[in-house]
Design a protein around this motif. Structure first.
Motif, PDB file in Angstrom:
ATOM      1  N   ALA A 180       0.837  -1.197   0.000  1.00 44.24           N
ATOM      2  CA  ALA A 180       0.000   0.000   0.000  1.00 44.24           C
ATOM      3  C   ALA A 180       0.869   1.243   0.000  1.00 44.24           C
ATOM      4  O   ALA A 180       1.978   1.243   0.533  1.00 44.24           O
ATOM      5  CB  ALA A 180      -0.937   0.016   1.209  1.00 44.24           C
ATOM      6  N   PHE A 181       0.347   2.296  -0.597  1.00 44.97           N
ATOM      7  CA  PHE A 181       0.974   3.615  -0.547  1.00 44.97           C
ATOM      8  C   PHE A 181       0.081   4.506   0.301  1.00 44.97           C
ATOM      9  O   PHE A 181      -1.131   4.559   0.097  1.00 44.97           O
ATOM     10  CB  PHE A 181       1.136   4.205  -1.944  1.00 44.97           C
ATOM     11  CG  PHE A 181       1.898   5.502  -1.966  1.00 44.97           C
ATOM     12  CD1 PHE A 181       3.274   5.510  -2.161  1.00 44.97           C
ATOM     13  CD2 PHE A 181       1.254   6.715  -1.778  1.00 44.97           C
ATOM     14  CE1 PHE A 181       3.976   6.700  -2.172  1.00 44.97           C
ATOM     15  CE2 PHE A 181       1.946   7.911  -1.783  1.00 44.97           C
ATOM     16  CZ  PHE A 181       3.315   7.894  -1.983  1.00 44.97           C
ATOM     17  N   PHE A 182       0.697   5.209   1.244  1.00 40.82           N
ATOM     18  CA  PHE A 182      -0.049   6.037   2.186  1.00 40.82           C
ATOM     19  C   PHE A 182       0.319   7.507   2.008  1.00 40.82           C
ATOM     20  O   PHE A 182       1.504   7.858   1.976  1.00 40.82           O
ATOM     21  CB  PHE A 182       0.272   5.638   3.630  1.00 40.82           C
ATOM     22  CG  PHE A 182      -0.075   4.214   3.964  1.00 40.82           C
ATOM     23  CD1 PHE A 182      -1.324   3.881   4.463  1.00 40.82           C
ATOM     24  CD2 PHE A 182       0.855   3.199   3.774  1.00 40.82           C
ATOM     25  CE1 PHE A 182      -1.644   2.573   4.769  1.00 40.82           C
ATOM     26  CE2 PHE A 182       0.543   1.885   4.080  1.00 40.82           C
ATOM     27  CZ  PHE A 182      -0.709   1.571   4.583  1.00 40.82           C
ATOM     28  N   ASP A 183      -0.687   8.358   1.903  1.00 44.29           N
ATOM     29  CA  ASP A 183      -0.499   9.812   1.951  1.00 44.29           C
ATOM     30  C   ASP A 183      -1.243  10.278   3.192  1.00 44.29           C
ATOM     31  O   ASP A 183      -2.466  10.472   3.175  1.00 44.29           O
ATOM     32  CB  ASP A 183      -1.045  10.465   0.688  1.00 44.29           C
ATOM     33  CG  ASP A 183      -0.585  11.904   0.553  1.00 44.29           C
ATOM     34  OD1 ASP A 183       0.103  12.399   1.469  1.00 44.29           O
ATOM     35  OD2 ASP A 183      -0.890  12.547  -0.467  1.00 44.29           O
ATOM     36  N   VAL A 184      -0.498  10.430   4.297  1.00 43.66           N
ATOM     37  CA  VAL A 184      -1.091  10.567   5.622  1.00 43.66           C
ATOM     38  C   VAL A 184      -1.367  12.031   5.964  1.00 43.66           C
ATOM     39  O   VAL A 184      -0.489  12.887   5.828  1.00 43.66           O
ATOM     40  CB  VAL A 184      -0.166   9.947   6.701  1.00 43.66           C
ATOM     41  CG1 VAL A 184      -0.794  10.057   8.080  1.00 43.66           C
ATOM     42  CG2 VAL A 184       0.125   8.486   6.359  1.00 43.66           C
TER      43      VAL A 184
END
Length: 357
Positions: A180-184
């Motif tokens: 997964a890629f997270f943009d927090v």
């Protein structure tokens, strides 16, 4: 204020106290651009969790100002709501972000529409007030989701995330299997935590990629921007700080056939090239299947998830071959032929199964 009115009307609706006029008013308010972050199912689930804590609506103008990375990551205009109320299990499941261009699977795509991402809930053992939500991206597809705090998550094929209904109360904690890629969203008071089988990652606000498939030989964490703190399952007291453009690689199984002579963990730089907008570790976000000097059996696992097939080896020695490559719209047959041209092996394909020999 409209946002307060929405929260009040949601409560009335759930308590069967809303008049037909109030229900129409709620319907109209949820059509407002600034309110489209949350669906009615999400709002109802959040109200049941904590009726005294209205959500933080994200203004429409801020939604338009996605940063440069966000614009690179968008591959479709479909947004996926993910915080579904367990009481509304009959509601349609979330849609996949987009279906990859795989000619061999195009006909089957219509049959599995709606199964690309699955959300369901289950009671947490021993606690009937806290429930767990599970979100799945099927093999051959990428799904984009938005968590209750506005954090954006892209799930690669064959991946799952889990989070509980108390997400965001003290911290924002999820569990990941797969990639997964997270943009927090930044929130210093509520740290964002990702747990996998091999590592625990703690951030405040940043963008990073995590790959931790159960059947892969290694797990990786790649930091695009910001700063993250990482601990491993085998040594939870030792903290590792990653800086932007760094990657940490950890063997999943000690003594696996590729890892016998490799270090326990490796810190390295991300693979970047001048013409690419993202490092190779995150180019799956742009629907690109990329591998850099990787063993054939690891490449095969990526291709299995990417093309939704099963791949087996008749000759175990072929697993030790290494390949580098990048595929985007190529069919599975074309991709295998390209690999075959650089090395000596053959393959046979039949009904979703591939045999390498």
């Amino acid at each position: 204020m409209d946002q307060d009115t929405i929260w009040t009307l949601v409560g009335k609706k759930l308590n069967n106290e809303a008049t037909p006029e109030e229900l129409r008013q709620l319907h109209q308010l949820l059509k407002q651009p600034w309110a489209d972050v949350y669906s009615i199912q999400i709002l109802e689930a959040m109200w049941r969790q904590n009726p005294n804590q209205p959500p933080r609506f994200i203004p429409y103008k801020l939604q338009q100002k996605w940063d440069k990375l966000e614009s690179k990551l968008e591959t479709d205009d479909t947004r996926t709501d993910t915080f579904q109320d367990p009481a509304n299990e009959a509601d349609p499941p979330v849609k996949s972000m987009r279906q990859r261009f795989i000619p061999a699977l195009t006909a089957a795509a219509c049959l599995v529409l709606g199964l690309l991402s699955i959300i369901y809930w289950k009671n947490h053992a021993g606690n009937y007030n806290v429930k767990t939500y599970q979100i799945t991206a099927a093999r051959g597809n990428i799904s984009k989701i938005i968590l209750p705090d506005g954090t954006k998550v892209w799930l690669n094929a064959g991946s799952e995330i889990f989070y509980k209904t108390n997400y965001g109360n003290k911290c924002r904690e999820i569990r990941l299997t797969g990639e997964a890629f997270f943009d927090v969203v930044k929130d210093a008071e509520h740290p964002f935590i990702v747990n996998t089988a091999t590592m625990r990652i703690k951030v405040l606000g940043t963008a990073f990629n995590v790959r931790s498939y159960a059947n892969d030989n290694v797990s990786e964490t790649s930091l695009i921007r910001g700063r993250i703190e990482l601990t491993t399952a085998s040594n939870p007291h030792h903290r590792i700080i990653l800086k932007p453009s760094e990657k940490l690689t950890i063997p999943n199984k000690k003594g696996s056939h590729h890892n016998k002579n490799e270090a326990f963990m490796t810190l390295s730089a991300l693979h970047t090239t001048k013409n690419d907008s993202l490092p190779s570790e995150a180019q799956w976000l742009e629907n690109k299947l990329v591998f850099d000097n990787e063993y054939f059996d690891e490449v095969a696992k990526k291709m299995e998830r990417w093309y939704a097939v099963s791949i087996s080896f008749k000759n175990a020695q072929l697993k030790e071959k290494r390949f580098s490559g990048k595929f985007e719209k190529e069919s599975l047959n074309t991709a295998l032929e390209a690999l075959k041209a650089t090395s000596s092996f053959n393959f046979f394909m039949d009904n979703g199964k591939v045999i390498i020999y």
